[in-house]
Design a protein around this motif. Structure first.
Motif, PDB file in Angstrom:
ATOM      1  N   PHE A 152      43.003  49.838  40.311  1.00  0.00           N
ATOM      2  CA  PHE A 152      42.807  50.710  39.161  1.00  0.00           C
ATOM      3  C   PHE A 152      42.396  52.081  39.687  1.00  0.00           C
ATOM      4  O   PHE A 152      41.541  52.188  40.561  1.00  0.00           O
ATOM      5  CB  PHE A 152      41.712  50.160  38.234  1.00  0.00           C
ATOM      6  CG  PHE A 152      42.089  48.885  37.541  1.00  0.00           C
ATOM      7  CD1 PHE A 152      43.224  48.813  36.750  1.00  0.00           C
ATOM      8  CD2 PHE A 152      41.304  47.761  37.669  1.00  0.00           C
ATOM      9  CE1 PHE A 152      43.574  47.636  36.104  1.00  0.00           C
ATOM     10  CE2 PHE A 152      41.637  46.580  37.027  1.00  0.00           C
ATOM     11  CZ  PHE A 152      42.777  46.514  36.238  1.00  0.00           C
ATOM     12  N   THR A 153      43.016  53.122  39.144  1.00  0.00           N
ATOM     13  CA  THR A 153      42.688  54.484  39.554  1.00  0.00           C
ATOM     14  C   THR A 153      41.919  55.224  38.464  1.00  0.00           C
ATOM     15  O   THR A 153      41.045  56.029  38.774  1.00  0.00           O
ATOM     16  CB  THR A 153      43.965  55.269  39.902  1.00  0.00           C
ATOM     17  OG1 THR A 153      44.866  55.229  38.785  1.00  0.00           O
ATOM     18  CG2 THR A 153      44.640  54.677  41.140  1.00  0.00           C
ATOM     19  N   ASP A 154      42.259  54.979  37.223  1.00  0.00           N
ATOM     20  CA  ASP A 154      41.589  55.597  36.076  1.00  0.00           C
ATOM     21  C   ASP A 154      41.355  54.534  35.017  1.00  0.00           C
ATOM     22  O   ASP A 154      42.286  53.798  34.670  1.00  0.00           O
ATOM     23  CB  ASP A 154      42.450  56.710  35.464  1.00  0.00           C
ATOM     24  CG  ASP A 154      42.580  57.911  36.368  1.00  0.00           C
ATOM     25  OD1 ASP A 154      41.602  58.659  36.470  1.00  0.00           O
ATOM     26  OD2 ASP A 154      43.662  58.078  36.966  1.00  0.00           O
ATOM     27  N   ALA A 157      33.391  52.308  41.721  1.00  0.00           N
ATOM     28  CA  ALA A 157      33.407  52.701  43.124  1.00  0.00           C
ATOM     29  C   ALA A 157      34.833  53.012  43.585  1.00  0.00           C
ATOM     30  O   ALA A 157      35.027  53.699  44.589  1.00  0.00           O
ATOM     31  CB  ALA A 157      32.803  51.598  43.994  1.00  0.00           C
ATOM     32  N   MET A 158      35.826  52.523  42.858  1.00  0.00           N
ATOM     33  CA  MET A 158      37.226  52.734  43.219  1.00  0.00           C
ATOM     34  C   MET A 158      37.985  53.599  42.221  1.00  0.00           C
ATOM     35  O   MET A 158      38.917  54.289  42.589  1.00  0.00           O
ATOM     36  CB  MET A 158      37.958  51.384  43.302  1.00  0.00           C
ATOM     37  CG  MET A 158      37.459  50.496  44.381  1.00  0.00           C
ATOM     38  SD  MET A 158      37.792  51.299  45.931  1.00  0.00           S
ATOM     39  CE  MET A 158      38.119  49.939  46.962  1.00  0.00           C
ATOM     40  N   ALA A 159      37.605  53.530  40.971  1.00  0.00           N
ATOM     41  CA  ALA A 159      38.353  54.210  39.915  1.00  0.00           C
ATOM     42  C   ALA A 159      37.468  55.216  39.189  1.00  0.00           C
ATOM     43  O   ALA A 159      36.252  55.063  39.133  1.00  0.00           O
ATOM     44  CB  ALA A 159      38.873  53.174  38.908  1.00  0.00           C
ATOM     45  N   LYS A 160      38.110  56.209  38.612  1.00  0.00           N
ATOM     46  CA  LYS A 160      37.401  57.159  37.759  1.00  0.00           C
ATOM     47  C   LYS A 160      37.279  56.490  36.388  1.00  0.00           C
ATOM     48  O   LYS A 160      38.280  56.071  35.798  1.00  0.00           O
ATOM     49  CB  LYS A 160      38.199  58.458  37.651  1.00  0.00           C
ATOM     50  CG  LYS A 160      37.596  59.458  36.701  1.00  0.00           C
ATOM     51  CD  LYS A 160      38.513  60.657  36.542  1.00  0.00           C
ATOM     52  CE  LYS A 160      38.010  61.493  35.377  1.00  0.00           C
ATOM     53  NZ  LYS A 160      39.074  62.279  34.788  1.00  0.00           N
ATOM     54  N   ILE A 161      36.051  56.383  35.883  1.00  0.00           N
ATOM     55  CA  ILE A 161      35.830  55.758  34.580  1.00  0.00           C
ATOM     56  C   ILE A 161      35.296  56.807  33.614  1.00  0.00           C
ATOM     57  O   ILE A 161      34.346  57.523  33.923  1.00  0.00           O
ATOM     58  CB  ILE A 161      34.836  54.583  34.672  1.00  0.00           C
ATOM     59  CG1 ILE A 161      35.348  53.519  35.643  1.00  0.00           C
ATOM     60  CG2 ILE A 161      34.605  53.982  33.289  1.00  0.00           C
ATOM     61  CD1 ILE A 161      34.401  52.344  35.849  1.00  0.00           C
ATOM     62  N   THR A 162      35.930  56.899  32.455  1.00  0.00           N
ATOM     63  CA  THR A 162      35.457  57.797  31.400  1.00  0.00           C
ATOM     64  C   THR A 162      35.086  56.966  30.178  1.00  0.00           C
ATOM     65  O   THR A 162      35.631  55.871  29.968  1.00  0.00           O
ATOM     66  CB  THR A 162      36.515  58.846  31.018  1.00  0.00           C
ATOM     67  OG1 THR A 162      37.721  58.175  30.634  1.00  0.00           O
ATOM     68  CG2 THR A 162      36.808  59.791  32.171  1.00  0.00           C
TER      69      THR A 162
END
Length: 140
Positions: free
Chosen positions: A86-88, A125-130
């Motif tokens: 997962f990236t975003d 830690a791996m993806a940008k979370i909004t």
């Protein structure tokens, strides 16, 4: 904490948690599955959504907020190449109640995202979370 995953047939697996609950996971027909259950990567998003929803409701109840409903919608984008991490990740909270305090709901979401939801912290830690919060006043 333990988990056990057993291959059934094709690309179908049954996962059993240490607490004795089971879930069916399967692949898409394109990958040899029969579409009989959730995909393993969907399980990660479901786990994160359940973890953060649990936190938010618990924090609001402990703060005596009149929470009546909480829906967490999670959407994610994945990398195009292996490993397709997962990236975003976009998390939308729809919290309902009579006269909820916006600041307290926002604080509950922040506490979950930054401190209590292990799944969010790990994936973050791996993806940008909004995060997005929608309040629904049921008094209206």
């Amino acid at each position: 904490m333990k988990a056990r995953v057993k291959w059934v047939e094709g690309m179908t697996f049954v996962g059993e948690s240490g607490s004795g609950h089971a879930v069916v996971m399967d692949g898409s027909p394109e990958s040899g599955g029969r579409d009989l259950g959730v995909r393993p990567m969907e399980m990660l998003l479901l786990g994160m959504g359940g973890c953060t929803a649990f936190d938010v409701v618990l924090i609001l109840k402990r703060g005596r907020e009149p929470v009546e409903d909480c829906v967490v919608e999670v959407e994610a984008d994945r990398a195009e190449t292996d490993p397709k991490i997962f990236t975003d990740i976009r998390v939308r909270y729809i919290v309902s109640g009579r006269g909820l305090d916006r600041a307290k709901v926002d604080r509950a979401v922040a506490l979950s995202a930054e401190k209590y939801c292990s799944a969010s912290v790990m994936l973050g830690a791996m993806a940008k979370i909004t995060h997005e919060v929608e309040l629904v006043d049921t008094a209206a």
